[in-house]
Motif scaffolding. Structure first.
Motif, PDB file in Angstrom:
ATOM      1  N   TYR A   1       0.040 -29.826  16.157  1.00 40.12           N
ATOM      2  CA  TYR A   1       0.205 -28.449  15.691  1.00 40.12           C
ATOM      3  C   TYR A   1      -0.157 -28.398  14.218  1.00 40.12           C
ATOM      4  O   TYR A   1      -0.090 -29.409  13.505  1.00 40.12           O
ATOM      5  N   LEU A   2      -0.530 -27.230  13.751  1.00 35.43           N
ATOM      6  CA  LEU A   2      -1.001 -27.065  12.381  1.00 35.43           C
ATOM      7  C   LEU A   2       0.176 -26.878  11.434  1.00 35.43           C
ATOM      8  O   LEU A   2       1.162 -26.231  11.764  1.00 35.43           O
ATOM      9  N   THR A   3       0.042 -27.438  10.246  1.00 34.20           N
ATOM     10  CA  THR A   3       1.044 -27.271   9.199  1.00 34.20           C
ATOM     11  C   THR A   3       0.528 -26.283   8.153  1.00 34.20           C
ATOM     12  O   THR A   3      -0.609 -25.799   8.225  1.00 34.20           O
TER      13      THR A   3
ATOM     14  N   GLU B   1      -7.154 -23.964   3.332  1.00 32.75           N
ATOM     15  CA  GLU B   1      -8.308 -23.406   4.063  1.00 32.75           C
ATOM     16  C   GLU B   1      -9.184 -24.533   4.629  1.00 32.75           C
ATOM     17  O   GLU B   1     -10.394 -24.597   4.397  1.00 32.75           O
ATOM     18  N   LEU B   2      -8.531 -25.404   5.373  1.00 29.07           N
ATOM     19  CA  LEU B   2      -9.223 -26.570   5.917  1.00 29.07           C
ATOM     20  C   LEU B   2     -10.034 -26.201   7.157  1.00 29.07           C
ATOM     21  O   LEU B   2      -9.778 -25.199   7.816  1.00 29.07           O
TER      22      LEU B   2
ATOM     23  N   GLY C   1     -11.332 -29.014   2.574  1.00 27.32           N
ATOM     24  CA  GLY C   1     -11.693 -30.280   3.204  1.00 27.32           C
ATOM     25  C   GLY C   1     -11.926 -30.113   4.696  1.00 27.32           C
ATOM     26  O   GLY C   1     -11.574 -29.084   5.300  1.00 27.32           O
ATOM     27  N   GLU C   2     -12.505 -31.140   5.307  1.00 25.78           N
ATOM     28  CA  GLU C   2     -12.840 -31.079   6.725  1.00 25.78           C
ATOM     29  C   GLU C   2     -12.261 -32.286   7.466  1.00 25.78           C
ATOM     30  O   GLU C   2     -12.319 -33.411   6.972  1.00 25.78           O
TER      31      GLU C   2
ATOM     32  N   ASP D   1     -11.980 -35.785   0.727  1.00 22.29           N
ATOM     33  CA  ASP D   1     -12.934 -34.745   1.129  1.00 22.29           C
ATOM     34  C   ASP D   1     -12.973 -34.583   2.642  1.00 22.29           C
ATOM     35  O   ASP D   1     -13.149 -33.469   3.154  1.00 22.29           O
ATOM     36  N   TYR D   2     -12.818 -35.710   3.355  1.00 23.38           N
ATOM     37  CA  TYR D   2     -12.912 -35.697   4.815  1.00 23.38           C
ATOM     38  C   TYR D   2     -11.836 -36.594   5.417  1.00 23.38           C
ATOM     39  O   TYR D   2     -11.422 -37.590   4.817  1.00 23.38           O
ATOM     40  N   GLY D   3     -11.418 -36.229   6.613  1.00 19.59           N
ATOM     41  CA  GLY D   3     -10.464 -37.049   7.342  1.00 19.59           C
ATOM     42  C   GLY D   3     -10.884 -37.190   8.793  1.00 19.59           C
ATOM     43  O   GLY D   3     -11.443 -36.259   9.386  1.00 19.59           O
ATOM     44  N   LEU D   4     -10.612 -38.369   9.367  1.00 20.48           N
ATOM     45  CA  LEU D   4     -10.888 -38.616  10.778  1.00 20.48           C
ATOM     46  C   LEU D   4      -9.617 -39.138  11.440  1.00 20.48           C
ATOM     47  O   LEU D   4      -9.117 -40.203  11.074  1.00 20.48           O
TER      48      LEU D   4
END
Length: 309
Positions: free
Chosen positions: A236-238, A245-246, A222-223, A199-202
């Motif tokens: 960079y974004l993948t 839709e993060l 997810g956030e 659900d979440y990543g840090l």
């Protein structure tokens, strides 16, 4: 009184400079340093000129930011402190610090300095976690079990009461400490992490590969919070970011160091494993040599404790 300050005068060039301590302003404190710390992730890229966010560094520049000491003089308008109080401040590698009283954290006498010094980065980690607001039953992934990653695990477990916290970290000893601080599972390779699971990543590693692993592991909508300094790799974004839709947020500095300390200092009594974050200890006269060794070593400690007295 003479203030000695460790100053970076060029790439991998450190020197102790001496200045007479100036007169205090009415709202300031003079602190005699007892202990400090080297923050490997933040300070070594500056020392080596490898910080990708600072391509044209200007010299001379001060070093360090975590300091613990005793108040020896106070401005006439300072309240809430007394001479002899132990405090945390942000003046770095100096034997004496002049700081604003409202930027200083009072430390109880029963809190040892090796725990007190961790309040700063714990508060920084907490700010990022609080931006995400994970709930007890959410699944959370932390990438990187350096100091900031380990303190993130600690805050998730003991303040947010999150039950499921996984950690991606290639170093065996760091994974073991992550378990001791509350991680549910730890992984040494990104291939071991489930896709579309959390659900979440840090992100606490400053590694673009780890960042991409976080994006891949997130559920739809997810956030992710980036807690690392971003001074190692450019991110960079993948396609995961767009397809799922993060949401990605950044976090810098702490939410409130004084208020955070009220929780953190009480928690240190319950979690003595936090002291293991300091994997090396030196005296202040060894600082220059220590930076030279750290720059050349492949196996760097999590954090270095620096004693002044």
């Amino acid at each position: 009184m003479i203030q000695q300050s460790l100053v970076l005068t060029g790439k991998q060039k450190l020197a102790w400079l001496e200045n007479e301590v100036r007169d205090l302003k009415d709202d300031e404190l003079l602190i005699c340093t007892i202990a400090g710390a080297i923050s490997i992730g933040a300070e070594l890229p500056q020392y080596n000129e490898t910080d990708v966010t600072d391509c044209n560094p200007v010299y001379p520049r001060e070093t360090g930011y975590e300091s613990y000491g005793q108040i020896i003089r106070m401005g006439k308008e300072v309240t809430g402190f007394a001479e002899g109080d132990r405090v945390l401040a942000f003046y770095g590698h100096k034997n004496l610090g002049v700081v604003k009283a409202n930027k200083t954290v009072k430390v109880p006498d029963d809190v040892e300095y090796r725990y007190a010094l961790l309040n700063t980065l714990s508060c920084d980690a907490a700010k990022g976690v609080l931006k995400l607001q994970p709930q007890r039953d959410d699944k959370v992934l932390v990438t990187g079990a350096g100091t900031i990653g380990l303190l993130t695990v600690h805050f998730l477990k003991n303040y947010m009461n999150v039950k499921h916290i996984d950690v991606l970290e290639p170093n065996d000893k760091r994974r073991e400490l992550a378990h001791e601080l509350g991680a549910s599972h730890t992984y040494s390779k990104k291939e071991q992490i489930s896709s579309t699971y959390y659900d979440y990543g840090l992100e606490c590693s400053a590694s673009k590969d780890a960042f991409h692993s976080v994006l891949n592991s997130m559920k739809h909508h997810g956030e992710v919070c980036i807690l690392s300094d971003g001074n190692k790799d450019l991110f960079y974004l993948t396609e995961d970011f767009y397809e799922k839709e993060l949401k990605i947020v950044a976090s810098s500095d702490g939410w409130d160091y004084q208020k955070h300390s009220q929780w953190f200092f009480k928690e240190t009594v319950k979690v003595p494993q936090l002291s293991k974050i300091f994997e090396a200890e030196i005296t202040s006269d060894q600082l220059i040599h220590c930076f030279e060794e750290l720059s050349e070593s492949h196996n760097k400690p999590l954090k270095v404790l620096v004693r002044y007295l």
